[in-house]
Each structure stands twice: as C-alpha cells, then as structure tokens.
Motif scaffolding. Structure first.
Motif, PDB file in Angstrom:
ATOM      1  N   ALA A 157       0.482  -1.326   0.270  1.00 18.84           N
ATOM      2  CA  ALA A 157      -0.182  -0.267   0.014  1.00 18.84           C
ATOM      3  C   ALA A 157       0.699   1.435   0.008  1.00 18.84           C
ATOM      4  O   ALA A 157       0.586   2.558  -0.934  1.00 18.84           O
ATOM      5  CB  ALA A 157      -0.851   0.141   1.353  1.00 18.84           C
ATOM      6  N   MET A 158       1.985   1.501   0.554  1.00 18.46           N
ATOM      7  CA  MET A 158       2.510   2.619   0.489  1.00 18.46           C
ATOM      8  C   MET A 158       3.745   2.572  -0.942  1.00 18.46           C
ATOM      9  O   MET A 158       3.476   3.910  -1.057  1.00 18.46           O
ATOM     10  CB  MET A 158       4.279   2.010   1.948  1.00 18.46           C
ATOM     11  N   TRP A 159       4.054   1.407  -0.643  1.00 16.53           N
ATOM     12  CA  TRP A 159       4.944   1.315  -2.192  1.00 16.53           C
ATOM     13  C   TRP A 159       3.378   2.053  -3.484  1.00 16.53           C
ATOM     14  O   TRP A 159       3.955   2.886  -4.789  1.00 16.53           O
ATOM     15  CB  TRP A 159       5.547   0.067  -2.886  1.00 16.53           C
ATOM     16  N   GLU A 160       2.659   1.753  -3.629  1.00 13.49           N
ATOM     17  CA  GLU A 160       1.738   2.167  -4.663  1.00 13.49           C
ATOM     18  C   GLU A 160       1.257   3.767  -4.199  1.00 13.49           C
ATOM     19  O   GLU A 160       1.151   4.763  -5.017  1.00 13.49           O
ATOM     20  CB  GLU A 160       0.424   1.472  -4.188  1.00 13.49           C
ATOM     21  N   SER A 161       1.115   4.306  -2.836  1.00 17.40           N
ATOM     22  CA  SER A 161       1.299   5.505  -2.520  1.00 17.40           C
ATOM     23  C   SER A 161       2.774   6.016  -2.816  1.00 17.40           C
ATOM     24  O   SER A 161       2.114   7.529  -3.958  1.00 17.40           O
ATOM     25  CB  SER A 161       0.837   5.549  -1.038  1.00 17.40           C
ATOM     26  N   VAL A 162       3.618   5.724  -2.639  1.00 10.83           N
ATOM     27  CA  VAL A 162       4.737   5.826  -3.550  1.00 10.83           C
ATOM     28  C   VAL A 162       4.873   6.158  -5.308  1.00 10.83           C
ATOM     29  O   VAL A 162       5.047   7.652  -5.582  1.00 10.83           O
ATOM     30  CB  VAL A 162       6.110   5.698  -3.010  1.00 10.83           C
ATOM     31  N   LEU A 163       4.796   5.487  -5.752  1.00 12.08           N
ATOM     32  CA  LEU A 163       4.542   5.951  -7.460  1.00 12.08           C
ATOM     33  C   LEU A 163       3.298   6.610  -7.344  1.00 12.08           C
ATOM     34  O   LEU A 163       3.490   6.819  -8.877  1.00 12.08           O
ATOM     35  CB  LEU A 163       3.903   4.174  -8.060  1.00 12.08           C
ATOM     36  N   GLY A 164       1.973   6.442  -7.337  1.00 12.23           N
ATOM     37  CA  GLY A 164       1.388   7.746  -7.240  1.00 12.23           C
ATOM     38  C   GLY A 164       1.726   9.357  -6.888  1.00 12.23           C
ATOM     39  O   GLY A 164       1.531   9.926  -7.362  1.00 12.23           O
ATOM     40  N   LEU A 165       2.175   9.270  -5.841  1.00 11.05           N
ATOM     41  CA  LEU A 165       3.121  10.246  -5.603  1.00 11.05           C
ATOM     42  C   LEU A 165       3.434  10.671  -6.309  1.00 11.05           C
ATOM     43  O   LEU A 165       4.211  11.952  -7.589  1.00 11.05           O
ATOM     44  CB  LEU A 165       3.306  10.837  -4.250  1.00 11.05           C
ATOM     45  N   HIS A 166       4.526   9.674  -6.830  1.00 10.65           N
ATOM     46  CA  HIS A 166       5.742   9.884  -7.835  1.00 10.65           C
ATOM     47  C   HIS A 166       5.318  10.530  -9.163  1.00 10.65           C
ATOM     48  O   HIS A 166       5.582  11.003 -10.126  1.00 10.65           O
ATOM     49  CB  HIS A 166       6.595   8.786  -8.227  1.00 10.65           C
ATOM     50  N   ALA A 167       4.584   9.735  -9.548  1.00  5.36           N
ATOM     51  CA  ALA A 167       3.837  10.870 -10.990  1.00  5.36           C
ATOM     52  C   ALA A 167       3.068  11.173 -11.002  1.00  5.36           C
ATOM     53  O   ALA A 167       3.133  12.278 -11.765  1.00  5.36           O
ATOM     54  CB  ALA A 167       2.343   8.985 -11.289  1.00  5.36           C
ATOM     55  N   PHE A 168       2.366  12.089  -9.966  1.00  7.80           N
ATOM     56  CA  PHE A 168       1.515  12.755  -9.664  1.00  7.80           C
ATOM     57  C   PHE A 168       2.384  14.243  -9.793  1.00  7.80           C
ATOM     58  O   PHE A 168       2.341  14.819 -10.060  1.00  7.80           O
ATOM     59  CB  PHE A 168       0.754  13.529  -8.249  1.00  7.80           C
ATOM     60  N   VAL A 169       3.612  14.395  -8.954  1.00  7.27           N
ATOM     61  CA  VAL A 169       4.669  15.503  -9.188  1.00  7.27           C
ATOM     62  C   VAL A 169       5.418  15.505 -10.384  1.00  7.27           C
ATOM     63  O   VAL A 169       5.477  16.035 -11.202  1.00  7.27           O
ATOM     64  CB  VAL A 169       5.435  15.172  -7.585  1.00  7.27           C
ATOM     65  N   GLU A 170       5.828  14.132 -10.887  1.00  9.25           N
ATOM     66  CA  GLU A 170       6.149  13.794 -11.809  1.00  9.25           C
ATOM     67  C   GLU A 170       5.819  14.790 -13.118  1.00  9.25           C
ATOM     68  O   GLU A 170       5.999  15.624 -14.220  1.00  9.25           O
ATOM     69  CB  GLU A 170       7.203  12.579 -13.082  1.00  9.25           C
ATOM     70  N   ARG A 171       4.562  14.644 -13.641  1.00  4.70           N
ATOM     71  CA  ARG A 171       2.924  15.233 -14.432  1.00  4.70           C
ATOM     72  C   ARG A 171       3.250  16.932 -13.723  1.00  4.70           C
ATOM     73  O   ARG A 171       3.697  17.601 -15.257  1.00  4.70           O
ATOM     74  CB  ARG A 171       1.968  14.896 -14.278  1.00  4.70           C
TER      75      ARG A 171
END
Length: 147
Positions: A14-28
C-alpha cells in the motif's frame, strides 16, 4: 510467509502504491510546467542538471543514462534533442574511441539555471498539494521527515 509477515507485506504494498502515485503526480506537474515555461522536458532538465553539475561539464553517455534512469538508446535520443536545441553535444573520448561524452554548452547552462527555480517551486507546490490528499499524505510526510 508467516501470518505476521502478511500484514507487513500488505502495508508495504500500500505504501509503495502511494509512493508510485505520488511520483506520477509530481512528475506530471514538473514536466508540464518545465515544458510550458522553459521549453524543456523533464528528462532534458535532469540531463542538463547532471551535466551542469559535472566538474568538467561533461559525462559519459552511460553514466548520464544511469544518473537520470534511462536506457542507453533513450539517452542517445535525449542528447540528440539537446544537441538540436544547442544545449549539449556529443564528443568522443580521447582515451577510449568507443567512449562518448555528452557535453553541456553555455546555452544549456543558462537554460538549466533559468529552469532550476521553477523546478524547485513546482516540486514544493506539488508536494504541498499532494500532502492534502489522503492517498499521498503519508508518503509526503515520510519523504519530508527523512530529508
């Protein structure tokens, strides 16, 4: 897997999925604003950062690829785009004919300096926005407390 490991694995996932989602949001956010304001993509910005910070303003292509997380063919295309824009060029290694360097130009240094403050501002703003989102709040908090 023991019963005690299962909750940890689920929590880690769950934490990893959160990190990946955060990464995608910030990168966009970063990619959009850097392109709009400075005419460079996120990978181009990161390549200029690596090259500008390199002691001699140059870096072996494979090292550049490793620094910015791209494969060899992707970094070759990336440096080609930087070359077309006048921000960097390829140079052969004098000691090793097989070695190729990417070298930042003065214009590339200027473009990086101009975009650096934008990158920092957008990064902070995106993390602030994400910290208010329940999906990302814990990940942002963990990143900021680790820094």
């Amino acid at each position: 897997m023991t019963i005690q490991q299962q909750p940890r694995a689920a929590s880690d996932q769950a934490m990893w999925e959160s990190v990946l989602g955060l990464h995608a949001f910030v990168e966009r956010q970063l990619a959009h604003i850097l392109q709009r304001r400075h005419g460079v993509g996120l990978s181009e910005y990161r390549a200029l950062e690596v090259l500008t910070q390199a002691e001699s303003g140059e870096c072996r292509m494979q090292e550049l690829a490793d620094h910015i997380g791209l494969g060899q063919s992707s970094v070759t295309r990336l440096v080609g785009r930087l070359d077309s824009a006048g921000y960097a060029y390829k140079d052969n290694c004098a000691d090793d004919r097989r070695g190729v360097f990417a070298v930042v130009t003065d214009e590339g240094r200027r473009r990086y300096r101009d975009a650096r403050a934008t990158y920092a501002d957008v990064l902070s703003s995106a993390l602030n926005t994400a910290s208010a989102d329940d999906r990302f709040a814990r990940a942002v908090q963990a990143l900021r407390s680790a820094a």
